[in-house]
Design an enzyme around this catalytic site. Sequence first.
Site, PDB file in Angstrom:
ATOM      1  N   HIS A  76       0.828  -1.210   0.000  1.00  0.00           N
ATOM      2  CA  HIS A  76       0.000   0.000   0.000  1.00  0.00           C
ATOM      3  C   HIS A  76       0.858   1.254   0.000  1.00  0.00           C
ATOM      4  O   HIS A  76       0.654   2.176  -0.791  1.00  0.00           O
ATOM      5  CB  HIS A  76      -0.924  -0.014   1.220  1.00  0.00           C
ATOM      6  CG  HIS A  76      -1.777   1.207   1.352  1.00  0.00           C
ATOM      7  ND1 HIS A  76      -1.397   2.295   2.114  1.00  0.00           N
ATOM      8  CD2 HIS A  76      -2.962   1.538   0.793  1.00  0.00           C
ATOM      9  CE1 HIS A  76      -2.333   3.218   2.028  1.00  0.00           C
ATOM     10  NE2 HIS A  76      -3.288   2.790   1.241  1.00  0.00           N
TER      11      HIS A  76
ATOM     12  N   ARG B  81      -7.987   4.852  -9.576  1.00  0.00           N
ATOM     13  CA  ARG B  81      -8.479   4.026  -8.470  1.00  0.00           C
ATOM     14  C   ARG B  81      -9.485   4.838  -7.674  1.00  0.00           C
ATOM     15  O   ARG B  81      -9.114   5.673  -6.842  1.00  0.00           O
ATOM     16  CB  ARG B  81      -7.298   3.585  -7.595  1.00  0.00           C
ATOM     17  CG  ARG B  81      -6.340   2.642  -8.304  1.00  0.00           C
ATOM     18  CD  ARG B  81      -4.949   2.643  -7.706  1.00  0.00           C
ATOM     19  NE  ARG B  81      -4.270   3.902  -7.990  1.00  0.00           N
ATOM     20  CZ  ARG B  81      -2.944   4.042  -8.074  1.00  0.00           C
ATOM     21  NH1 ARG B  81      -2.173   3.001  -7.923  1.00  0.00           N
ATOM     22  NH2 ARG B  81      -2.409   5.216  -8.319  1.00  0.00           N
TER      23      ARG B  81
ATOM     24  N   ARG C 112     -11.460   2.698 -12.871  1.00  0.00           N
ATOM     25  CA  ARG C 112     -11.785   1.402 -12.280  1.00  0.00           C
ATOM     26  C   ARG C 112     -12.836   1.575 -11.193  1.00  0.00           C
ATOM     27  O   ARG C 112     -12.717   2.442 -10.330  1.00  0.00           O
ATOM     28  CB  ARG C 112     -10.526   0.767 -11.669  1.00  0.00           C
ATOM     29  CG  ARG C 112     -10.763  -0.620 -11.080  1.00  0.00           C
ATOM     30  CD  ARG C 112      -9.494  -1.178 -10.451  1.00  0.00           C
ATOM     31  NE  ARG C 112      -9.120  -0.473  -9.239  1.00  0.00           N
ATOM     32  CZ  ARG C 112      -7.992  -0.692  -8.549  1.00  0.00           C
ATOM     33  NH1 ARG C 112      -7.124  -1.581  -9.000  1.00  0.00           N
ATOM     34  NH2 ARG C 112      -7.733  -0.024  -7.454  1.00  0.00           N
TER      35      ARG C 112
ATOM     36  N   GLU D 268      -6.670  -9.906 -13.791  1.00  0.00           N
ATOM     37  CA  GLU D 268      -5.781  -9.965 -12.623  1.00  0.00           C
ATOM     38  C   GLU D 268      -5.935 -11.258 -11.826  1.00  0.00           C
ATOM     39  O   GLU D 268      -5.306 -11.417 -10.773  1.00  0.00           O
ATOM     40  CB  GLU D 268      -6.006  -8.748 -11.708  1.00  0.00           C
ATOM     41  CG  GLU D 268      -7.457  -8.463 -11.410  1.00  0.00           C
ATOM     42  CD  GLU D 268      -7.661  -7.117 -10.731  1.00  0.00           C
ATOM     43  OE1 GLU D 268      -6.757  -6.633 -10.036  1.00  0.00           O
ATOM     44  OE2 GLU D 268      -8.754  -6.541 -10.905  1.00  0.00           O
TER      45      GLU D 268
ATOM     46  N   GLY E 269      -3.862  -6.254 -14.469  1.00  0.00           N
ATOM     47  CA  GLY E 269      -3.477  -5.814 -13.131  1.00  0.00           C
ATOM     48  C   GLY E 269      -2.421  -6.758 -12.603  1.00  0.00           C
ATOM     49  O   GLY E 269      -2.721  -7.735 -11.903  1.00  0.00           O
ATOM     50  N   THR E 270      -1.173  -6.505 -12.952  1.00  0.00           N
ATOM     51  CA  THR E 270      -0.120  -7.488 -12.687  1.00  0.00           C
ATOM     52  C   THR E 270       0.278  -7.584 -11.218  1.00  0.00           C
ATOM     53  O   THR E 270       0.951  -8.551 -10.836  1.00  0.00           O
ATOM     54  CB  THR E 270       1.127  -7.189 -13.546  1.00  0.00           C
ATOM     55  OG1 THR E 270       1.522  -5.828 -13.363  1.00  0.00           O
ATOM     56  CG2 THR E 270       0.826  -7.447 -15.018  1.00  0.00           C
ATOM     57  N   ASN E 271      -0.101  -6.609 -10.396  1.00  0.00           N
ATOM     58  CA  ASN E 271       0.176  -6.755  -8.963  1.00  0.00           C
ATOM     59  C   ASN E 271      -0.580  -7.961  -8.412  1.00  0.00           C
ATOM     60  O   ASN E 271      -0.002  -8.859  -7.785  1.00  0.00           O
ATOM     61  CB  ASN E 271      -0.241  -5.494  -8.194  1.00  0.00           C
ATOM     62  CG  ASN E 271       0.494  -4.262  -8.641  1.00  0.00           C
ATOM     63  OD1 ASN E 271       1.481  -4.340  -9.362  1.00  0.00           O
ATOM     64  ND2 ASN E 271       0.022  -3.106  -8.217  1.00  0.00           N
TER      65      ASN E 271
ATOM     66  N   CYS F   1      -1.713  -2.033 -16.127  1.00  0.00           N
ATOM     67  CA  CYS F   1      -1.725  -0.923 -15.167  1.00  0.00           C
ATOM     68  C   CYS F   1      -1.131  -1.304 -13.825  1.00  0.00           C
ATOM     69  O   CYS F   1      -1.240  -0.564 -12.858  1.00  0.00           O
ATOM     70  CB  CYS F   1      -3.153  -0.399 -14.977  1.00  0.00           C
ATOM     71  SG  CYS F   1      -4.328  -1.631 -14.380  1.00  0.00           S
TER      72      CYS F   1
END
Length: 467
Positions: free
Chosen positions: A48, A154, A210, A337, A358-360, A423
């Site tokens: 975060h 976001r 989003r 994702e 969303g590769t995280n 992203c």
Amino acid sequence: MFFADEAEDWARKGKEVILVRQETSPEDLRGMSVAKGILTARGGMTSHAAVVARGMGKCCVSGAGAVRVDYRARTMTIGSEVYNEGDWLSLDGSTGEVYLGQVPTKEAELTGDFGALMELADRHRRLGVRANADTPDDAKVARAFGAKGIGLCRTEHMFFEGDRIRAVREMILAEDEAGRRKALAKLLPMQRGDFEGLFREMSGLPVTIRLLDPPLHEFVPHDEANQKIMAHEMNVPLGVIKMRVDDLHEFNPMMGHRGCRLGITYPEITEMQTRAIIEAALNMKAQGFDVRAEIMVPLVGTVREFNAQAKVIRATAATVFAERGAEIEYLLGTMIETPRAALIADSIGAQAQFFSFGTNDLTQMTMGFSRDDAGKFLPSYLKDGMYERDPFQSIDQKGVGLLVQMAVEKGRSARPGIKLGICGEHGGDPASIAFFHRAGLDYVSCSPFRVPIARLAAAQAAIDGGQ
């Protein structure tokens, strides 16, 4: 400074603040926004603190395992050295180093040789470069650094400003749909104003918004002191707050009640956000701005999930068009994702007009690594050669990357003209950008302050790949 609210107080007095936390949460956003730097003991590149700091252009050292924070004593310990509130520290967010004392700094400028290099890069690159931006100020910075649109807004970050968190909490405490709608009606004009600002700053460029993604537990306090404050503000018994917080508790919230699951459970949330987006787009179009809105559904894993949200979005947009007697074009897409979404990307692509990877989340779900906790073991993993690179910093091309390539092929087989982007935080990593170029994506999106790096990396990838 160890507490976000006190960081705000210090900033109002003109003092420069570094916010030091064991780890940050969305409740710390206001303190993070006024801090000059952020230091956390836990976390990593996609925690975060790191993600928010990059978006804000803040210097951040996250996952400094040697740091021990004692909130009660208001001290930070590194090794045998103890630092007190008010001591001078300097952070190097690039190297992760923490210095005792004040180190002189200056702002970077996109001028001179640097500016000429960026113009040269733009002539050669194929990949577009957008920015992850949540506010008009973020958008303005992104455009100044050469971003060609917003690849991720976001919307949840907007909920923590001013009185908005109170309206969100009213929605969470509501006992029925009528109560939730009453609270959401208070958020509607605020969100509409946010989106108007984004469309204004990005006139002529795409803005991907989003829908609400995080679990609702992130919007409520988890310590008794702040729960008492919330109970007083909401004029409800403390027991009611504690009971609702307990109800929202999840053992693994990042894989729990979040993303499109929220909108499916509470479609009125999706309705409010869609109305805010469409009304803002119409308002800005009426003022002469070139609005290019893209609405993105998060965390889908089935076609039915996407279709359920798409039905609500399209119906709400049609209602607004009828009310206003005017229409505007918009794209409707989703984030890829979850591994399942990548595996069935042809089915989803038949319905969605664009994908954004969303590769995280895709990395943590594919590899089974918590992006907030992996910092405890990844350094030793990298040292021992278990992995060549931190997969949260540079995409795991053989595993996660294979899912991306598969989804690209499947998506285009179902919809040849589908727009494909990324992203996640990998959008600002040069090695990852080279991979995304080879995979055939249309654009990458990253923090506004990483846009120049992405532009240069995209040009290098095009030259190396002969495209």
